[in-house]
Design a protein around this motif. Sequence first.
Motif, PDB file in Angstrom:
ATOM      1  N   ILE A   1       0.746  -1.126  -0.011  1.00 20.22           N
ATOM      2  CA  ILE A   1      -0.035   0.073   0.016  1.00 20.22           C
ATOM      3  C   ILE A   1       0.873   1.238   0.167  1.00 20.22           C
ATOM      4  O   ILE A   1       0.660   2.182  -0.654  1.00 20.22           O
ATOM      5  CB  ILE A   1      -0.868  -0.157   1.229  1.00 20.22           C
ATOM      6  CG1 ILE A   1      -2.093  -1.073   1.012  1.00 20.22           C
ATOM      7  CG2 ILE A   1      -1.570   1.121   1.261  1.00 20.22           C
ATOM      8  CD1 ILE A   1      -2.895  -1.280   2.339  1.00 20.22           C
ATOM      9  N   ARG A   2       1.956   1.201   0.830  1.00 21.58           N
ATOM     10  CA  ARG A   2       2.918   2.318   1.000  1.00 21.58           C
ATOM     11  C   ARG A   2       3.622   2.733  -0.505  1.00 21.58           C
ATOM     12  O   ARG A   2       3.804   3.697  -0.814  1.00 21.58           O
ATOM     13  CB  ARG A   2       3.723   2.204   2.060  1.00 21.58           C
ATOM     14  CG  ARG A   2       4.819   3.391   2.348  1.00 21.58           C
ATOM     15  CD  ARG A   2       5.454   3.275   3.583  1.00 21.58           C
ATOM     16  NE  ARG A   2       6.568   2.156   3.421  1.00 21.58           N
ATOM     17  CZ  ARG A   2       7.895   2.375   3.019  1.00 21.58           C
ATOM     18  NH1 ARG A   2       8.232   3.684   2.780  1.00 21.58           N
ATOM     19  NH2 ARG A   2       8.577   1.643   3.320  1.00 21.58           N
ATOM     20  N   ARG A   3       3.885   1.596  -1.112  1.00 20.57           N
ATOM     21  CA  ARG A   3       4.479   1.609  -2.358  1.00 20.57           C
ATOM     22  C   ARG A   3       3.390   1.867  -3.548  1.00 20.57           C
ATOM     23  O   ARG A   3       3.992   1.966  -4.711  1.00 20.57           O
ATOM     24  CB  ARG A   3       5.500   0.432  -2.547  1.00 20.57           C
ATOM     25  CG  ARG A   3       6.340   0.090  -1.651  1.00 20.57           C
ATOM     26  CD  ARG A   3       7.615   1.226  -1.461  1.00 20.57           C
ATOM     27  NE  ARG A   3       8.643   0.523  -0.780  1.00 20.57           N
ATOM     28  CZ  ARG A   3       9.827   1.393  -0.375  1.00 20.57           C
ATOM     29  NH1 ARG A   3      10.062   2.581  -1.010  1.00 20.57           N
ATOM     30  NH2 ARG A   3      10.772   0.932   0.426  1.00 20.57           N
ATOM     31  N   ASN A   4       2.197   1.790  -3.395  1.00 25.59           N
ATOM     32  CA  ASN A   4       1.270   1.933  -4.233  1.00 25.59           C
ATOM     33  C   ASN A   4       1.270   0.760  -5.193  1.00 25.59           C
ATOM     34  O   ASN A   4       1.227   0.898  -6.406  1.00 25.59           O
ATOM     35  CB  ASN A   4       1.338   3.048  -5.057  1.00 25.59           C
ATOM     36  CG  ASN A   4       0.333   3.657  -5.665  1.00 25.59           C
ATOM     37  OD1 ASN A   4      -0.800   3.559  -5.201  1.00 25.59           O
ATOM     38  ND2 ASN A   4       0.232   4.394  -6.995  1.00 25.59           N
ATOM     39  N   PHE A   5       1.662  -0.410  -4.647  1.00 28.44           N
ATOM     40  CA  PHE A   5       1.857  -1.637  -5.548  1.00 28.44           C
ATOM     41  C   PHE A   5       2.795  -1.495  -6.827  1.00 28.44           C
ATOM     42  O   PHE A   5       2.580  -2.214  -7.875  1.00 28.44           O
ATOM     43  CB  PHE A   5       0.491  -2.094  -6.061  1.00 28.44           C
ATOM     44  CG  PHE A   5      -0.478  -2.360  -4.955  1.00 28.44           C
ATOM     45  CD1 PHE A   5      -0.873  -3.619  -4.278  1.00 28.44           C
ATOM     46  CD2 PHE A   5      -1.318  -1.072  -4.099  1.00 28.44           C
ATOM     47  CE1 PHE A   5      -1.362  -4.055  -3.210  1.00 28.44           C
ATOM     48  CE2 PHE A   5      -2.017  -1.785  -3.215  1.00 28.44           C
ATOM     49  CZ  PHE A   5      -2.257  -2.882  -2.685  1.00 28.44           C
TER      50      PHE A   5
END
Length: 265
Positions: free
Chosen positions: A75-79
Amino acid sequence: MSEVKSAWERVEMARSPKRPIASDYIAALFDDFIELHGDRYYADDTAIVAGIALFQGQPVTVISQEKGRDTNERIRRNFGSPHPEGYRKALRLMRQAEKFHRPIVCLVDTQGAYCGLGAEERGQGRAIAHNLQEMFLLKTPIVSIVLGEGGSGGALALAVADKIAVLENAVYSILSPEGFASILWKDSSRAQEAAEVMKLTAADLLRFGVIDDVLPEPEGGAQEDPAAVMQTTRDYLSAQIGALCKLETNELLQRRYDKFRKMGL
């Protein structure tokens, strides 16, 4: 090479959550990696992990698309789907690499650039196009390796390179099979059929001259023996960077131009 698999099986392997991700390669292949942040315009995009490092004692710039390992990190890496500021950060570091004569290593692993409203408002299309334009002209060697998914312009923005390699079970295509099926047949459930039509496997890409090399994986995929895949990747980078650094700048740029002109770009 492993036994013959269908295109859809390759897609599933490329998407496997157990597959090594960019941060695994950075940790295994490079020494003294220092991550650099921000595009100097808007923000830092965590889907792009980039910085400077040593590769076998030689300074290099590393630019990667990072999917994340667990749910929270994904989620933090925006997938692994970059925003325009991610591509601007990448280009900023590429220009820095050119200034200091450092080879550039790009690790590609994204389903595609983020297509949300905010990304479009901040110039996603222009950011990708600008990367494509500038990478043709960078006066330093560029090697790109597709680790898992190489989706659309989101991947191509890090793949205008002197040498492009794709891992045996990775895929590289204009968009996802689901998206292709939705557009062509108005039916995303035909994704498996679309994968065969799209010719997105490493073997197909090599046959059509879209890429330069296929990097073999262990039977069952890279996750079955990450150390072996890292060694294969290390050997490939060592050979390609060594050869490219011996070329005069004009010859390097001409070869890059000719390479992509053969593909009609």
